[in-house]
Design an enzyme around this catalytic site. Structure first.
Site, PDB file in Angstrom:
ATOM      1  N   LYS A  78       0.860  -1.185   0.000  1.00 56.45           N
ATOM      2  CA  LYS A  78       0.000   0.000   0.000  1.00 56.45           C
ATOM      3  C   LYS A  78       0.895   1.232   0.000  1.00 56.45           C
ATOM      4  O   LYS A  78       1.932   1.242   0.694  1.00 56.45           O
ATOM      5  CB  LYS A  78      -0.903  -0.027   1.247  1.00 56.45           C
ATOM      6  CG  LYS A  78      -1.919   1.114   1.307  1.00 56.45           C
ATOM      7  CD  LYS A  78      -2.854   0.972   2.520  1.00 56.45           C
ATOM      8  CE  LYS A  78      -3.898   2.080   2.594  1.00 56.45           C
ATOM      9  NZ  LYS A  78      -4.826   1.936   3.740  1.00 56.45           N
ATOM     10  N   SER A 153      -9.862   2.182   2.800  1.00 56.68           N
ATOM     11  CA  SER A 153      -8.962   2.931   1.960  1.00 56.68           C
ATOM     12  C   SER A 153      -7.942   2.071   1.210  1.00 56.68           C
ATOM     13  O   SER A 153      -7.297   2.558   0.290  1.00 56.68           O
ATOM     14  CB  SER A 153      -8.187   3.936   2.817  1.00 56.68           C
ATOM     15  OG  SER A 153      -7.373   3.256   3.764  1.00 56.68           O
ATOM     16  N   SER A 177     -10.189  -0.241   7.002  1.00 52.32           N
ATOM     17  CA  SER A 177      -9.617  -0.183   5.652  1.00 52.32           C
ATOM     18  C   SER A 177      -8.938  -1.441   5.139  1.00 52.32           C
ATOM     19  O   SER A 177      -8.528  -1.483   3.983  1.00 52.32           O
ATOM     20  CB  SER A 177      -8.632   0.965   5.557  1.00 52.32           C
ATOM     21  OG  SER A 177      -9.338   2.167   5.450  1.00 52.32           O
TER      22      SER A 177
HETATM   23  N1  GLN Z   1     -13.301   4.486   6.258  1.00 52.23           N
HETATM   24  C1  GLN Z   1     -12.725   4.933   7.480  1.00 52.23           C
HETATM   25  C2  GLN Z   1     -12.291   6.382   7.356  1.00 52.23           C
HETATM   26  O1  GLN Z   1     -12.463   6.944   6.315  1.00 52.23           O
HETATM   27  C3  GLN Z   1     -11.566   4.057   7.856  1.00 52.23           C
HETATM   28  C4  GLN Z   1     -10.332   4.339   7.095  1.00 52.23           C
HETATM   29  C5  GLN Z   1      -9.185   3.468   7.466  1.00 52.23           C
HETATM   30  O2  GLN Z   1      -9.345   2.436   8.098  1.00 52.23           O
HETATM   31  N2  GLN Z   1      -8.003   3.918   7.097  1.00 52.23           N
HETATM   32  O3  GLN Z   1     -11.796   6.947   8.290  1.00 52.23           O
END
Ligand code: GLN
Length: 485
Positions: A78, A153, A177
């Site tokens: 990532k 994400s 995410s």
């Molecule tokens: N969807 C959540 C957010 O936007 C979690 C994101 C994540 O786990 N990095 O904060």
């Protein structure tokens, strides 16, 4: 069988037995990336030359009987993990020119076990999002149906593994995410216990919640990779000083008598029929495997989403204050003075979701509001964590759907932040409590995969792998893969 159809474990055996070389395997994936990734957009950077060089070194080690534990396995990182001298963007214009001067511990740990790095994967900007639509580098498509999002994400990591453009990928999970894109792309994804994987060199979003982990095609493959990534790191003050067990150790042991809890607060929610029925079917599978199913209660769990959306933005506003145009990353052109430099750099360098989080966070932390918002949220976070402590006195694992539904169409939720935030309703509680959680495929609805989540007690990753692996021995959902065109 084609090389990309083999699991990571099978590829490792093939390499050991000399059935194929790492160079062949790596070239095979690079060819697939160039054929299929134009439409998926799962990679921001493909490190072709480096990958082939690393593969060559691996092949040499196999020839001289000096192979490392993961030698020659091509994976993707990532783009939140710093990689020395390689572009590390975090999905943002702010870092679109940033070549990290050092590598993160995750990248180093995997490299010293011999993996080959195919490239860096697309992601929501600074890991804020649930659909991979907030990336400066454009949205990622779901390989199951390109009109749908892969989740976020870690959407690039999920899409590339699901499309078999890499054997597995690293990812991070602040509120879901890893697990949410795993569910939406038909993969197995694990977020370990907070502190199990070092955050050194992993670009910070919300430091008390961020945790590195894996997206792969099975529990077994995830266990192999996570073991290599994990371990105490003196460079991260929140890294746990705990031995890393052999995550494959008891993966084959039956789970007879294991106690699985179903939180009534989750099952009381109005879920679509296909989510309810696939979750029930997963519960039946566990009953047949000899697990004991118990209803439990997490009385404060409904506080999780609002609490998260105070704490995560608060920490993000502090973490992202470092992007000021002075030190590294994007800088606006011809600033009038220092104030103009700060303001225009941040205005031009950040996308709108990131700005929204910074504004909410700064507000929640400001004098006069701190007690009412941030402090209150911290107290509520403790209540949620205490609920889990209580629950784990009577059960071993907690089961729920991973997401409220299958994937959604691109654009469908991008104008409605609350709808987007609700994606993580089942995943966020584990982040607040610092607990490990795994998601794996348990069904399919209208051509899109569905996932089920297990949350374990602190440091119980091995038990999660065992329970997920036993499920995967009894079902074939994880073997379903999209046909990529
Ligand atoms: N969807 C959540 C957010 O936007 C979690 C994101 C994540 O786990 N990095 O904060």
């Amino acid at each position: 069988m084609k090389l990309h159809e083999l699991s990571l474990k099978e590829q490792l055996n093939g390499l050991k037995e000399g059935s194929f070389s790492s160079t062949e395997l790596t070239q095979h994936y690079l060819d697939r990336i160039s054929s299929f990734d134009k439409s998926l957009n799962s990679f921001i950077t493909v490190t072709e030359e480096l990958a082939l060089e690393q593969a060559k070194e691996s092949d040499k080690r196999y020839k001289s009987n000096k192979a490392l534990p993961l030698d020659g396995i091509p994976i993707a990182h990532k783009d939140i993990f710093c990689t020395e001298d390689i572009l590390t963007t975090c999905g943002s214009k702010m870092l679109s020119n940033f070549k990290a001067p050092y590598s993160s511990t995750v990248v180093n740990n995997l490299s010293s076990d011999g993996v080959v790095v195919l490239g860096k994967t697309n992601m929501d900007e600074f890991a804020m999002g649930s659909s991979n639509e907030t990336s400066f580098f454009g949205p990622v498509k779901n390989p199951w149906n390109k009109e749908y999002v892969p989740g976020g994400s870690s959407g690039g990591s999920a899409a590339c593994v699901s499309a078999q453009l890499a054997s597995a990928a690293t990812a991070t999970d602040t509120g879901g995410s890893i697990r949410q894109p795993a569910a939406l792309c038909g993969l197995t994804g694990i977020k370990p216990t907070y502190g199990r994987v070092s955050r050194y060199g992993m670009i910070a979003f919300a430091s008390s919640l961020d945790q590195g982990g894996v997206l792969a095609r099975s529990a077994e493959d995830s266990a192999i990779l996570l073991e290599s990534m994990s371990g105490h790191d003196p460079k991260d003050s929140t890294s746990l000083n705990e031995d890393v067990p052999n995550f494959l150790g008891n993966i084959d042991s039956p789970i007879k008598g294991m106690k699985i809890g179903l939180p009534k607060e989750f099952f009381e929610k109005d879920l679509p029929n296909h989510v309810e029925s696939s979750t029930k079917e997963a519960i039946e599978t566990y009953k047949n495997l000899g697990a004991e199913i118990h209803e439990i209660s997490l009385p404060n769990v409904d506080l999780s989403l609002p609490v998260y959306y105070i704490i995560a933005p608060a920490e993000c506003s502090a973490n992202l204050s470092r992007y000021d145009g002075v030190r590294y990353g994007y800088r606006c052109e011809d600033p009038k003075d220092i104030e103009d430099l700060y303001m225009r750099t941040r205005e031009e360098g950040f996308g709108s979701e990131v700005k929204r989080r910074i504004l909410i966070g700064t507000y929640a932390l400001s004098a006069g509001y701190y007690d009412a918002y941030y402090l209150k949220a911290q107290k509520c976070r403790r209540l949620v964590a205490n609920d889990f402590t209580e629950a784990f006195k009577s059960v071993d694992l907690i089961l729920s759907p991973t997401t409220p539904d299958t994937s959604f169409k691109a654009g469908e939720k991008s104008d409605d932040p609350i709808e987007m935030y609700l994606q993580d309703i089942f995943t966020i509680p584990a982040n607040l409590a610092g607990l490990p959680g795994i998601s794996f495929p348990c069904g399919n609805h209208e051509g899109l995969p569905l996932g089920v989540q297990l949350v374990g007690n602190s440091l119980k990753e091995a038990q999660l792998f065992q329970a997920a692996h036993q499920f995967q021995e009894a079902t074939d959902w994880h073997k379903n893969l999209p046909e990529v065109k």
